[in-house]
Design a protein around this motif. Structure first.
Motif, PDB file in Angstrom:
ATOM      1  N   HIS A   1       0.800  -1.231   0.000  1.00 32.61           N
ATOM      2  CA  HIS A   1       0.000   0.000   0.000  1.00 32.61           C
ATOM      3  C   HIS A   1       0.832   1.280   0.000  1.00 32.61           C
ATOM      4  CE1 HIS A   1      -4.153  -1.495   0.209  1.00 32.61           C
ATOM      5  NE2 HIS A   1      -3.646  -2.534   0.847  1.00 32.61           N
ATOM      6  N   THR A   2       2.145   1.193   0.212  1.00 34.92           N
ATOM      7  CA  THR A   2       3.002   2.384   0.123  1.00 34.92           C
ATOM      8  C   THR A   2       3.683   2.346  -1.243  1.00 34.92           C
ATOM      9  OG1 THR A   2       3.366   2.332   2.505  1.00 34.92           O
ATOM     10  CG2 THR A   2       4.942   3.612   1.214  1.00 34.92           C
TER      11      THR A   2
ATOM     12  N   GLY B   1      -1.327   4.282  -1.069  1.00 37.38           N
ATOM     13  CA  GLY B   1      -1.689   3.602  -2.322  1.00 37.38           C
ATOM     14  C   GLY B   1      -0.600   3.638  -3.377  1.00 37.38           C
ATOM     15  N   ALA B   2      -0.672   2.697  -4.315  1.00 36.72           N
ATOM     16  CA  ALA B   2       0.350   2.589  -5.356  1.00 36.72           C
ATOM     17  C   ALA B   2      -0.290   2.177  -6.666  1.00 36.72           C
ATOM     18  CB  ALA B   2       1.398   1.552  -4.945  1.00 36.72           C
ATOM     19  N   ALA B   3       0.198   2.790  -7.752  1.00 32.46           N
ATOM     20  CA  ALA B   3      -0.376   2.490  -9.064  1.00 32.46           C
ATOM     21  C   ALA B   3       0.167   1.185  -9.625  1.00 32.46           C
ATOM     22  CB  ALA B   3      -0.069   3.617 -10.029  1.00 32.46           C
ATOM     23  N   ASN B   4       1.418   0.864  -9.279  1.00 31.14           N
ATOM     24  CA  ASN B   4       1.986  -0.373  -9.830  1.00 31.14           C
ATOM     25  C   ASN B   4       2.447  -1.294  -8.727  1.00 31.14           C
ATOM     26  OD1 ASN B   4       4.017   1.272  -9.049  1.00 31.14           O
ATOM     27  ND2 ASN B   4       5.394   0.729 -10.721  1.00 31.14           N
TER      28      ASN B   4
ATOM     29  N   PRO C   1      -5.095   0.483  -3.447  1.00 32.39           N
ATOM     30  CA  PRO C   1      -5.763   1.706  -2.980  1.00 32.39           C
ATOM     31  C   PRO C   1      -5.099   2.370  -1.773  1.00 32.39           C
ATOM     32  CG  PRO C   1      -7.150  -0.246  -2.577  1.00 32.39           C
ATOM     33  CD  PRO C   1      -5.926  -0.719  -3.279  1.00 32.39           C
ATOM     34  N   ASN C   2      -5.450   3.638  -1.610  1.00 37.72           N
ATOM     35  CA  ASN C   2      -5.027   4.456  -0.476  1.00 37.72           C
ATOM     36  C   ASN C   2      -5.816   3.992   0.754  1.00 37.72           C
ATOM     37  OD1 ASN C   2      -4.770   6.585   1.370  1.00 37.72           O
ATOM     38  ND2 ASN C   2      -4.984   8.190  -0.184  1.00 37.72           N
TER      39      ASN C   2
ATOM     40  N   SER D   1      -4.237   4.519 -12.670  1.00 39.84           N
ATOM     41  CA  SER D   1      -3.224   3.706 -13.349  1.00 39.84           C
ATOM     42  C   SER D   1      -2.076   4.558 -13.894  1.00 39.84           C
ATOM     43  CB  SER D   1      -3.866   2.874 -14.447  1.00 39.84           C
ATOM     44  OG  SER D   1      -4.814   3.644 -15.121  1.00 39.84           O
ATOM     45  N   SER D   2      -2.282   5.884 -14.015  1.00 39.97           N
ATOM     46  CA  SER D   2      -1.183   6.719 -14.505  1.00 39.97           C
ATOM     47  C   SER D   2      -0.503   7.480 -13.361  1.00 39.97           C
ATOM     48  CB  SER D   2      -1.715   7.730 -15.520  1.00 39.97           C
ATOM     49  OG  SER D   2      -2.743   8.488 -14.907  1.00 39.97           O
ATOM     50  N   GLY D   3      -1.071   7.379 -12.144  1.00 37.31           N
ATOM     51  CA  GLY D   3      -0.588   8.182 -11.014  1.00 37.31           C
ATOM     52  C   GLY D   3       0.606   7.570 -10.321  1.00 37.31           C
ATOM     53  N   PRO D   4       0.996   8.087  -9.116  1.00 38.58           N
ATOM     54  CA  PRO D   4       2.187   7.615  -8.421  1.00 38.58           C
ATOM     55  C   PRO D   4       2.015   6.196  -7.882  1.00 38.58           C
ATOM     56  CG  PRO D   4       0.994   9.174  -7.041  1.00 38.58           C
ATOM     57  CD  PRO D   4       0.281   9.122  -8.366  1.00 38.58           C
TER      58      PRO D   4
END
Ligand code: HEC
Ligand code: HEC
Length: 307
Positions: A204-205, A221-224, A232-233, A304-307
């Motif tokens: 999650h980080t 949260g993490a996109a990849n 998710p956050n 999906s495009s975020g951090p």
């Protein structure tokens, strides 16, 4: 005092003393057995909390428990988990307690080589020695499995173990667990479970391009995530996190994977619930929920495009 039954003579004092002796002996044996049982139950519980089974068992191919061989897809390649059963040749049956602690809490193997952080020693470093050794005792109480380790399928430079020395300098903070300031007993316990055992932050980080955790976005949260998942956050931010979940929602989610909107959870989170979180006591799940509610909310929309 002496008395007779048939030809035999008994001393009441003697009988009383030997009865007392036998009972005391039985009690001592009983206490020792129940203590050993308690120790072994504790080890089994902590092993479940740590999620060792899910990573170290090739569940999809009916692999034997803890015999390894499970592929872990990461942005750097595929890691195959090693055998951590008690087999002395292909598993860790020959390891001393010190070697086990060094692996789990420092990320260094018996021959001095650093492990890749696909093994979340970065979280386990916060475990107490006592808990780590209870896990070892549990693993060693299970049937040993003969199964050779498979080498990782990771390309250079990420496959170069020695580069991990640099990685560790940049990203590895060795334990112990430090509870949040002024935390209640419940939040302190929840934080220990989250940070040292159930390792929520490993997924999650978000991570930077070298695979180091970005702690300014702790649990945001993490996109990849692993296997390319969107994670998710889970900070208590109202808009982008789980601020609108009650502690009860979080507790019941961790027991059966059902979200407040009645959706069922998928992917690696479903595995974490099946193999680990659903096996915790209600009290420990409540402690995790209380801890999650106590951490700073972070606004971070995961796309999906975020951090
Ligand atoms: C997210 C997946 C994952 C989880 C969870 C996990 N491990 Fe591992 N573990 C790995 C990987 C991958 C390696 C191999 C790392 C390497 O080759 O550098 C490993 C290596 C190890 C090793 C070193 C074995 C050897 O032969 O050198 C031990 C011991 C170990 N894990 C124990 C545990 C225990 C105990 C737990 C639970 C508390 C656990 N692991 C949870 C992925 C995991
Ligand atoms: C192996 C990776 C992994 C670990 C470890 C993990 N999670 Fe998750 N988690 C996920 C993924 C992936 C999802 C999204 C699942 C989906 O989309 O169905 C998720 C979803 C969630 C959700 C749902 C949030 C929402 O808004 O939908 C919560 C709550 C949650 N996790 C809490 C936790 C807690 C608490 C822990 C530690 C006790 C934890 N997770 C450990 C990967 C993980």
């Amino acid at each position: 005092m002496l008395f007779r039954i048939g030809q035999k003579r008994f001393s009441i004092k003697g009988v009383a003393f030997s009865l007392f002796g036998a009972t005391a002996l039985l009690l001592t044996v009983g206490v020792q057995e129940s203590r050993a049982q308690e120790e072994s139950d504790k080890g089994a519980y902590l092993t479940a909390a740590g999620g060792c089974y899910g990573c170290h068992t090739d569940v999809k191919n009916d692999g034997k428990p803890f015999a390894g061989g499970r592929p872990l897809e990461t942005p750097f390649g595929i890691f195959y988990t090693p055998n951590i059963t008690g087999d002395p040749e292909t598993g860790i049956g020959g390891w001393t307690d010190e070697e086990f602690l060094k692996a789990l809490k420092e990320g260094i193997g018996p021959s001095g080589h650093p492990y890749f952080p696909a093994f979340p020693y970065t979280s386990y470093t916060k475990m107490t020695d006592e808990d780590a050794l209870a896990i070892k005792a549990h693993l060693m109480s299970l049937p040993p499995v003969v199964q050779e380790n498979r080498s990782h399928d990771v390309s250079p430079p990420f496959s170069w173990r020695w580069l991990q020395w640099g990685w560790r300098l940049l990203f590895f903070d060795e334990g112990p667990y430090v509870p949040p300031a002024r935390a209640s007993e419940q939040v302190t316990r929840g934080g220990y479970l989250v940070e040292a055992l159930t390792h929520c932050g490993e997924c999650h980080t978000p991570r930077n391009f070298l695979g180091g955790s970005d702690n300014s976005l702790y649990l945001a949260g993490a996109a990849n995530g692993a296997e390319g998942e969107l994670v998710p956050n889970i900070t208590p931010d109202d808009a982008t996190g789980i601020g609108d979940w009650s502690e009860g929602d979080i507790v019941s989610f961790m027991s059966d994977g059902m979200m407040p909107d009645f959706d069922n959870v998928q992917g690696s989170m479903a595995e974490a619930i099946d193999h680990s979180l659903s096996k915790l006591t209600e009290e420990d799940r409540a402690a995790i929920a209380a801890y999650l509610k106590s951490i700073p909310p972070i606004e971070n929309k995961v796309t999906s495009s975020g951090p």
